[in-house]
Design a protein around this motif. Sequence first.
Motif, mmCIF file in Angstrom:
data_model
loop_
_atom_site.group_PDB
_atom_site.id
_atom_site.type_symbol
_atom_site.label_atom_id
_atom_site.label_comp_id
_atom_site.label_asym_id
_atom_site.label_seq_id
_atom_site.Cartn_x
_atom_site.Cartn_y
_atom_site.Cartn_z
ATOM 1 N N LEU A 130 43.958 39.554 41.431
ATOM 2 C CA LEU A 130 42.971 38.566 41.002
ATOM 3 C C LEU A 130 41.876 39.218 40.163
ATOM 4 C CD1 LEU A 130 42.578 36.328 44.183
ATOM 5 C CD2 LEU A 130 43.875 35.838 42.099
ATOM 6 N N VAL A 165 46.220 31.298 38.633
ATOM 7 C CA VAL A 165 44.910 31.165 37.994
ATOM 8 C C VAL A 165 45.018 30.369 36.700
ATOM 9 C CG1 VAL A 165 42.991 32.435 36.944
ATOM 10 C CG2 VAL A 165 44.069 33.307 39.029
ATOM 11 N N LEU A 176 40.980 29.353 40.596
ATOM 12 C CA LEU A 176 42.022 29.830 41.516
ATOM 13 C C LEU A 176 42.667 28.657 42.244
ATOM 14 C CD1 LEU A 176 43.523 32.187 42.846
ATOM 15 C CD2 LEU A 176 41.712 32.250 44.576
#
Length: 282
Positions: A130, A165, A176
């Motif tokens: 992420l 994402v 997200l």
Amino acid sequence: MSYADKVFVDMCSDILKNGIDTKGEKVRPKWDDGSYAYTIKKFGVVNRYDLKKEFPALTLRKTNLKNCVDEILWIWQKKSNNINDLNSHIWDSWADENGSIGKAYGYQLGVKHQYKEGMMDQVDRVLYDLKNNPYSRRIMTNIYVHQDLHEMNLYPCAYSMTFNVTKNKETGKLVLNGILNQRSQDILTANNWNVCQYAVLLHMFAQVSDMEVGELVHVIADAHIYDKHVPLVEELIAREQHPAPKFWINPEVKNFYDFTVDDFRLDDYITGPQIKNIPVAV
């Protein structure tokens, strides 16, 4: 009114009206008296929740957020498989004399694996991607590990999360989203519990990754209502519905491993009465 209530009522009504009854079939679960626990089931239920719009807590009855969060932190943050690290008793039936549930749930998330970037467990891999590879289509976890199933006191029900994402076109900020895959779910006892847990998890990962929270998609392969739960469900879905509560997450927490149960709250949470003494099949 709460969107989560609408989803829940529609899902339960569909199961009761159009589901398949397993009565008389070969089933594994039993009630405390030793009788078989039959269900009315639907295959392939998919529910979507836009977490930007509201937090998906039922108002038909109260979902205990603190206990939900405690369990999700037990699995994803503590990576524990021992009920002595948990503050509720929901796993007591599956624990051995030492409190272990075997190589299940948190145990699997804590196993380190070799990646090109080094050794990481599955949670740290999600956090790494992420931050470094947000548009990767490979950000996922899986705790249904076949080689360890024989050492699990209960096979994982919610077994996989896939993170994806996107971008908010108006703000330019990353968003997200997540898909929760579940092989089986006891709708009365566990549905909104799991929905709230993984909504919180998405909020946590989004915040520590400097992203906005987006959609939670919940995929249930076998969505079922137990025979002894049918009258309880019928009464529940007939209740008055209320507006969704407001969700608060402590904005000061920037590290996933710093979250505690006190960093989350539901405000203006108006609900119907709790259903007590729900029989649980094991």
